[in-house]
Design an enzyme around this catalytic site. Sequence first.
Site, PDB file in Angstrom:
ATOM      1  CE1 TYR A 134      -2.953   3.121   0.653  1.00 15.47           C
ATOM      2  CE2 TYR A 134      -3.597   2.155   2.749  1.00 15.47           C
ATOM      3  CZ  TYR A 134      -3.723   3.142   1.802  1.00 15.47           C
ATOM      4  OH  TYR A 134      -4.617   4.160   2.001  1.00 15.47           O
ATOM      5  CE  LYS A 162      -5.883   1.904  -1.133  1.00 15.76           C
ATOM      6  NZ  LYS A 162      -6.567   1.866   0.187  1.00 15.76           N
ATOM      7  CB  ILE A 202      -8.209  -0.692  -3.186  1.00 15.57           C
ATOM      8  CG1 ILE A 202      -7.533  -2.026  -3.517  1.00 15.57           C
ATOM      9  CG2 ILE A 202      -8.641  -0.664  -1.708  1.00 15.57           C
ATOM     10  CD1 ILE A 202      -6.282  -2.316  -2.718  1.00 15.57           C
TER      11      ILE A 202
END
Length: 294
Positions: A134, A162, A202
């Site tokens: 992330y 992400k 996401i």
Amino acid sequence: MANFEGVHVALVTPFTTNYEVDYERMTELCNWLIDKGVDGLIPVGSLGEYTTLEDEERAQVVETVIEAANGRVPVVVGTGAPSTSKVIKWAEHAKASGAAGLMALPPINYNPLEEEVIQHFKELSNVGLPVIAYNNPRDYPTDLTPDLLRKISAFENIVSVKEFSGDIRRVHDILDQTNLEVMIGVDDLAFEGAIAGASGWISGVPNILPQEGKKLFEMGQNGAIEDGLRLYRELLPLFHYDAEPQLVQSIKHMMELGDMDCGPTRPPRLPLSKKHYEKIERDFQRAKNYSILQ
């Protein structure tokens, strides 16, 4: 095929008016989103207010989502925590509970050395589940640059990123310089990200507009530019809220407007101003009016 393709909703955590976790509402939200066609669920991320949850609550939220999904869609569990050992604890709990993957920030409390970031992800890879790294340099001290991502992608289970930097050029650079899949992490680049080659998104606002979000992302992937832009421009005012620090309050208000009320946010997040909420209401009505016409 990508490990985590399509629209994966970063779930809010429902609370009662007394700030207790509402596990029944959590189950209802998961079932509703799956019925609306989302491709995956991600509990206890930033939007899920993980930092306000007690350990017992956090564990039960994860278990509740995995039980509700019941194998119909993958559940990827957020592992954010102050130390690598705590991150690994949550990763192992997710694995034991039946999660399909992990979403993992780099070290969050300070600006780590590159070697510390690499070791952190090495230990996560060793848990044995696919990991979505992330990258959120807006809110955390580390920027997972394409060069750094290339280094951590050498570990077997680091499979995706992400990407939340807000720079669409990163999608191209990551796909060019690494072997990672890219999942867009900020809603107001979802359409551009799909066009650029991101395999997943996401998402935040699709907590309440899941069908619109899935349709939009598929249009981007399929090159339906003209139709996609019309939908995107109606949704974009809402998507901008996902890129702001007050995203949790904003998206929870949208859910209230959309008859999927998930309660308040826990302090330190407080209710926002009447003016802010009125703007959300105008933007939400615009999006719903367009959606109704389609």
